[in-house]
Design a protein around this motif. Sequence first.
Motif, PDB file in Angstrom:
ATOM      1  N   ARG A  42       0.808  -1.221   0.000  1.00  0.00           N
ATOM      2  CA  ARG A  42       0.000   0.000   0.000  1.00  0.00           C
ATOM      3  C   ARG A  42       0.849   1.282   0.000  1.00  0.00           C
ATOM      4  O   ARG A  42       0.537   2.216  -0.731  1.00  0.00           O
ATOM      5  CB  ARG A  42      -0.953  -0.005   1.194  1.00  0.00           C
ATOM      6  CG  ARG A  42      -1.872   1.202   1.208  1.00  0.00           C
ATOM      7  CD  ARG A  42      -2.890   1.102   2.282  1.00  0.00           C
ATOM      8  NE  ARG A  42      -3.891   0.143   1.864  1.00  0.00           N
ATOM      9  CZ  ARG A  42      -4.829  -0.344   2.647  1.00  0.00           C
ATOM     10  NH1 ARG A  42      -4.889   0.032   3.903  1.00  0.00           N
ATOM     11  NH2 ARG A  42      -5.708  -1.207   2.213  1.00  0.00           N
ATOM     12  N   PRO A  43       1.928   1.396   0.760  1.00  0.00           N
ATOM     13  CA  PRO A  43       2.708   2.638   0.738  1.00  0.00           C
ATOM     14  C   PRO A  43       3.504   2.850  -0.547  1.00  0.00           C
ATOM     15  O   PRO A  43       4.009   3.939  -0.784  1.00  0.00           O
ATOM     16  CB  PRO A  43       3.680   2.486   1.917  1.00  0.00           C
ATOM     17  CG  PRO A  43       3.279   1.288   2.664  1.00  0.00           C
ATOM     18  CD  PRO A  43       2.369   0.498   1.815  1.00  0.00           C
TER      19      PRO A  43
ATOM     20  N   PRO B 229       4.860  10.180   2.376  1.00  0.00           N
ATOM     21  CA  PRO B 229       3.437   9.857   2.449  1.00  0.00           C
ATOM     22  C   PRO B 229       2.842  10.120   3.825  1.00  0.00           C
ATOM     23  O   PRO B 229       1.644  10.185   3.971  1.00  0.00           O
ATOM     24  CB  PRO B 229       3.380   8.364   2.106  1.00  0.00           C
ATOM     25  CG  PRO B 229       4.766   7.863   2.140  1.00  0.00           C
ATOM     26  CD  PRO B 229       5.683   9.047   2.069  1.00  0.00           C
ATOM     27  N   TRP B 230       3.661  10.322   4.826  1.00  0.00           N
ATOM     28  CA  TRP B 230       3.141  10.598   6.164  1.00  0.00           C
ATOM     29  C   TRP B 230       3.057  12.096   6.415  1.00  0.00           C
ATOM     30  O   TRP B 230       2.947  12.538   7.530  1.00  0.00           O
ATOM     31  CB  TRP B 230       4.031   9.931   7.220  1.00  0.00           C
ATOM     32  CG  TRP B 230       5.458  10.329   7.128  1.00  0.00           C
ATOM     33  CD1 TRP B 230       6.065  11.398   7.685  1.00  0.00           C
ATOM     34  CD2 TRP B 230       6.472   9.666   6.399  1.00  0.00           C
ATOM     35  NE1 TRP B 230       7.378  11.471   7.355  1.00  0.00           N
ATOM     36  CE2 TRP B 230       7.669  10.388   6.564  1.00  0.00           C
ATOM     37  CE3 TRP B 230       6.493   8.523   5.597  1.00  0.00           C
ATOM     38  CZ2 TRP B 230       8.869  10.020   5.965  1.00  0.00           C
ATOM     39  CZ3 TRP B 230       7.692   8.158   5.016  1.00  0.00           C
ATOM     40  CH2 TRP B 230       8.865   8.907   5.207  1.00  0.00           C
TER      41      TRP B 230
END
Length: 137
Positions: free
Chosen positions: A96-97, A115-116
């Motif tokens: 997913r990431p 992504p965070w």
Amino acid sequence: MTVGGRARAALRCRSADRDVTLVKRATAPATSEALRQYTGIEGLPDQRVTGYLLVDPTAADQAEARATGLLTRHVLPSTTLFTALVAWLVTGLALRPVEPIRRGMAQGPARWSAPWNGPAVREPASSERGFSGGRRS
């Protein structure tokens, strides 16, 4: 009632080319009335009677064949599909990431952010690189 002390495997019979195994041997006193009732013979004296319980393995063989058929036709394919589904879901969660990272790299490293939602990654300025544009001074 007393049960004989011999091992179960001590009594084996051959019946239609199959071994029939002794499960239990029991000895008990029987009255002349009980003997007459079960045998139909009059005038038998009181005596001890031994009974043998033998088992033919045909029923066990048939049950084993049914269980094997059930396993190969239903349980094994269902288990295989369940395992494949779990592997597919776990792989999807693990990857997913990757897609946000791929999209960020497609936009260029200067625009990519973690992504965070951490600080943006940017290209260092030429003065920070440690050289002056490739010219000698």
